[in-house]
Design an enzyme around this catalytic site. Structure first.
Site, short mmCIF file in Angstrom:
data_model
loop_
_atom_site.label_atom_id
_atom_site.label_comp_id
_atom_site.label_asym_id
_atom_site.label_seq_id
_atom_site.Cartn_x
_atom_site.Cartn_y
_atom_site.Cartn_z
N THR A 83 0.85 -1.18 0.00
CA THR A 83 0.00 0.00 0.00
C THR A 83 0.89 1.23 0.00
OG1 THR A 83 -1.43 1.36 1.43
CG2 THR A 83 -0.21 -0.40 2.49
N CYS A 196 -1.35 4.78 -5.87
CA CYS A 196 -2.22 3.99 -5.01
C CYS A 196 -2.30 2.62 -5.66
CB CYS A 196 -3.60 4.61 -4.87
SG CYS A 196 -4.75 3.58 -3.94
#
Length: 237
Positions: A83, A196
């Site tokens: 992440t 992202c």
């Protein structure tokens, strides 16, 4: 082959991409029946998302630190945090950790500099785009980082949390992202970071007039390079 410790679940949609990309890269490099040696720790994203929304970043850091230590105990030779946003707590995550963290921003910066690009646009969650932790890490590598306008940041963030983390991919949202990318290029971006891990589910290189830097793929490929001894860890900022 080193054991790759994947710290995922944020969301599991993107973590599944990490697992796929890591194994595809090993197969590409080693052929035959080879696959990656991995250990996966997947958190409950609902708990992490609540900590993000409440600004309880210290709690999130402690939770990811526990997960990273569990990966080490399970035999991981290094940790890959699957992440972008949660690299905000990278220092807490590595507290007491005896194996290295392959930092995603360092991997991304190395790829950008290899293309001799210095000014890049950044797409990501609202946290990643607006807060300094990620942009400053890139800037420390000598990069000039542009972020979208506030309204565009809201659009990018909404699509991630309302759609992509739930596996929802729509042509309308893809068009919205193309418009945001175009405005970044108009502002002077020479490349665009897909910052992202879910963004790559929606847009690819064909959606940008300038080079794109898909952080999930770059991170996965760097992990495999290090695991196979073909590359060292990227320089830290």
């Amino acid at each position: 082959m080193k054991v790759i410790g994947l710290l995922g679940g944020m969301s599991w949609e993107s973590s599944a991409e990490y697992y796929r990309l890591v194994n595809e890269r090993v197969r590409e490099l080693r052929g035959g029946y080879h696959s990656a040696r991995t250990v996966l720790y997947s958190v409950d994203f609902a708990e992490i998302e609540a900590m993000q929304a409440d600004g309880r970043w210290d709690d999130a850091g402690r939770e990811l630190n526990r997960a990273a230590l569990a990966l080490e105990a399970a035999g991981a030779d290094f940790v890959v945090l699957c992440t972008n946003t949660m690299h905000k707590v990278a220092d807490q995550l590595t507290d007491g950790l005896g194996v290295p963290l392959l930092h995603l921003a360092d991997t991304t910066a190395a790829a950008i500099k290899a293309r001799e690009i210095t000014r890049v646009g950044l797409l990501g969650t609202g946290f990643t785009m607006a807060q300094p932790f990620y942009r400053e890490r890139l800037a420390a590598h000598g990069l000039d980082v542009l972020v979208p306008s506030e309204s565009d940041r809201e659009t990018v963030h909404r699509v991630i949390y309302d759609e992509l983390v739930h596996g929802v991919v729509t042509e309308d949202s893809r068009e919205r992202y193309r418009e945001v990318i175009a405005r970044l290029v108009e502002a002077g971006a020479e490349g665009v970071i897909y910052g992202c891990t879910e963004i790559e589910l929606l847009v690819g290189p064909e959606d940008s007039p300038v080079p794109t830097f898909p952080t999930t793929r770059l991170h996965a490929e760097a992990a495999v390079g290090y695991a196979l001894g073909k590359a060292s860890l990227p320089p830290t900022a």
